[in-house]
Design an enzyme around this catalytic site. Structure first.
Site, PDB file in Angstrom:
ATOM      1  N   CYS A  38       0.838  -1.207   0.000  1.00 51.76           N
ATOM      2  CA  CYS A  38       0.000   0.000   0.000  1.00 51.76           C
ATOM      3  C   CYS A  38       0.868   1.250   0.000  1.00 51.76           C
ATOM      4  O   CYS A  38       1.993   1.244   0.517  1.00 51.76           O
ATOM      5  CB  CYS A  38      -0.898  -0.037   1.233  1.00 51.76           C
ATOM      6  SG  CYS A  38      -1.908   1.430   1.492  1.00 51.76           S
ATOM      7  N   SER A  40       0.535   3.720   1.800  1.00 51.28           N
ATOM      8  CA  SER A  40       0.795   4.125   3.187  1.00 51.28           C
ATOM      9  C   SER A  40       2.128   3.575   3.671  1.00 51.28           C
ATOM     10  O   SER A  40       2.824   4.232   4.463  1.00 51.28           O
ATOM     11  CB  SER A  40      -0.334   3.635   4.099  1.00 51.28           C
ATOM     12  OG  SER A  40      -1.562   4.209   3.722  1.00 51.28           O
ATOM     13  N   HIS A  43       4.890   5.949   2.679  1.00 48.72           N
ATOM     14  CA  HIS A  43       5.021   7.165   3.493  1.00 48.72           C
ATOM     15  C   HIS A  43       5.976   6.961   4.665  1.00 48.72           C
ATOM     16  O   HIS A  43       6.656   7.904   5.090  1.00 48.72           O
ATOM     17  CB  HIS A  43       3.650   7.595   4.020  1.00 48.72           C
ATOM     18  CG  HIS A  43       2.729   8.124   2.967  1.00 48.72           C
ATOM     19  ND1 HIS A  43       3.115   9.080   2.052  1.00 48.72           N
ATOM     20  CD2 HIS A  43       1.425   7.850   2.688  1.00 48.72           C
ATOM     21  CE1 HIS A  43       2.101   9.365   1.255  1.00 48.72           C
ATOM     22  NE2 HIS A  43       1.067   8.632   1.621  1.00 48.72           N
ATOM     23  N   HIS A  59       0.683  -3.906   6.138  1.00 54.11           N
ATOM     24  CA  HIS A  59      -0.532  -3.877   6.959  1.00 54.11           C
ATOM     25  C   HIS A  59      -1.788  -4.371   6.224  1.00 54.11           C
ATOM     26  O   HIS A  59      -2.863  -4.380   6.801  1.00 54.11           O
ATOM     27  CB  HIS A  59      -0.787  -2.448   7.448  1.00 54.11           C
ATOM     28  CG  HIS A  59      -1.006  -1.469   6.326  1.00 54.11           C
ATOM     29  ND1 HIS A  59       0.037  -0.921   5.604  1.00 54.11           N
ATOM     30  CD2 HIS A  59      -2.134  -0.968   5.789  1.00 54.11           C
ATOM     31  CE1 HIS A  59      -0.451  -0.119   4.681  1.00 54.11           C
ATOM     32  NE2 HIS A  59      -1.775  -0.139   4.761  1.00 54.11           N
ATOM     33  N   CYS A 165      -7.340  -2.930   3.687  1.00 55.46           N
ATOM     34  CA  CYS A 165      -6.918  -1.520   3.750  1.00 55.46           C
ATOM     35  C   CYS A 165      -7.490  -0.724   2.589  1.00 55.46           C
ATOM     36  O   CYS A 165      -8.389   0.090   2.765  1.00 55.46           O
ATOM     37  CB  CYS A 165      -5.405  -1.387   3.793  1.00 55.46           C
ATOM     38  SG  CYS A 165      -4.872   0.347   3.887  1.00 55.46           S
TER      39      CYS A 165
END
Length: 366
Positions: A38, A40, A43, A59, A165
């Site tokens: 992902c 995320s 980041h 995740h 997610c």
């Protein structure tokens, strides 16, 4: 177990042997089968968001329960499960009022082992950080039972992991946070995995016009397969004016799925009076959004955030599995590549480089 360990930002993840502890009270050990990569994760990998190292990122995962600790009642060994980064306690104000997605931001210590307890993850005695209560770039995860949802065993786990997610964030924001109405108009800014899911959710909700906005023509073409009726490339036209022209004044609902100040403000300006703009993308800490206060007052526009799709995941996940079975949730089209554990660094780089052909890359075990 083997895991991809991050020791420094922007450096290749190292595949290392990691010790994972046995499940304690309310903990569950899961053998992972598939993990989505992902944005995320990017980041934190590129230090846009801080994280202590060493740490195992990841995740968005699905697998099979191997063992459970004492007091576990939600799952049992052999269950197929999807994980989520927003566990719930079940007793706080937010859980009891049906807003369990906020619980983990307030009660985060309840889902982790406390100081003095043996760490869940370690390498030669050194504690390894557990990312977002999960750390899914690994063969196994050891998590609180309220971070898991059991699903039917006939659901393919490489598709199921996406629900944990990207799909719940996009579709959930449409269903729960914005409550998109049939016949309404929608703009989705950013057509990665989350944006495509928001588009898919808007189509399921019965939106009459769904406008996909992205700088990549490849992603815009993919957005049409997920339900977009119109596409706008901001590198070629003024995105706000294009959306207003297509809808004769602006959309009823806008979703920002990038995580930038500029795109968040654009999403607000794309709306007609009484429109609702929902911020889904991860905006860097310290960045503020500027919107005209008097306009917000007199037009009754609304700007809101949604964490993890404002989910009620133990209800949502089985429903999403059924929507997939019915051909309404396009999980097959979202997977752009299947890779091994050693391909994660390249997958993160693909997302960082914003490659137009990448929606979701999935790590496969076995």
């Amino acid at each position: 177990m083997k895991a991809a360990v991050m020791r420094e930002p922007n450096k290749p993840l190292s595949i290392e042997e990691v010790t994972i502890d046995k499940p304690g009270p309310r903990e569950v050990l899961v053998r992972l089968k598939a993990v989505g990569v992902c944005h995320s994760d990017v980041h934190f990998w590129d230090a846009n968001f801080p994280v202590e190292t060493p740490v195992i990122l990841g995740h968005e995962s699905a697998g099979v329960v191997e063992a459970v600790g004492s007091m576990v009642s939600a799952v049992k060994p052999g269950d197929h499960v999807i994980s989520i980064l927003s566990p719930f306690c079940g007793t706080c104000e937010y859980c009891l009022s049906g807003h369990m997605s906020v619980c983990h931001t307030i009660n985060k210590d309840q889902f982790q082992r406390q100081m003095g307890e043996a760490p869940r993850l370690s390498i030669k005695g050194e504690k390894v950080g557990q990312f977002l209560n999960l750390s899914s770039f690994a063969e196994q995860i050891l998590v609180h039972e309220n971070a898991l949802c059991a699903i039917d065993k006939d659901m393919p786990l490489d598709r199921a992991c996406l629900i944990g997610c990207g799909v719940i964030t996009g579709v959930g924001s449409v269903f729960h946070a914005a409550k998109v109405e049939p016949g309404s108009t929608v703009a989705v800014v950013g057509c990665g995995g989350v944006g495509l899911s928001a588009i898919n959710g808007a189509a399921i909700a019965g939106a009459s016009r769904i406008i996909a906005v992205d700088l990549s023509d490849e992603k815009l073409q993919l957005a049409v397969r997920f339900g977009a009726t119109d596409v706008v490339n901001p590198s070629k036209v003024d995105a706000v004016e294009a959306v207003k022209e297509l809808t004769k004044g602006g959309v009823h609902y806008a979703f920002e799925c990038v995580g930038l100040k500029q795109t968040a403000e654009q999403a607000y300006h794309m709306m007609r009076p009484r429109g609702v703009a929902t911020l889904i993308g991860m905006i860097t800490p310290g960045v503020n959004i500027e919107i005209p206060g008097i306009e917000m007052l007199v037009t009754e526009k609304r700007l809101q955030g949604a964490i993890m799709g404002s989910n009620q995941f133990r209800i949502d996940f089985p429903r999403f599995v059924e929507l997939y079975r019915q051909g309404k949730l396009h999980l097959d089209d979202m997977i752009s590549d299947r890779i091994g554990l050693d391909g994660i660094t390249g997958a993160l780089q693909n997302l960082k480089d914003n490659k137009g052909t990448v929606a979701r890359q999935v790590v496969m075990f076995d």
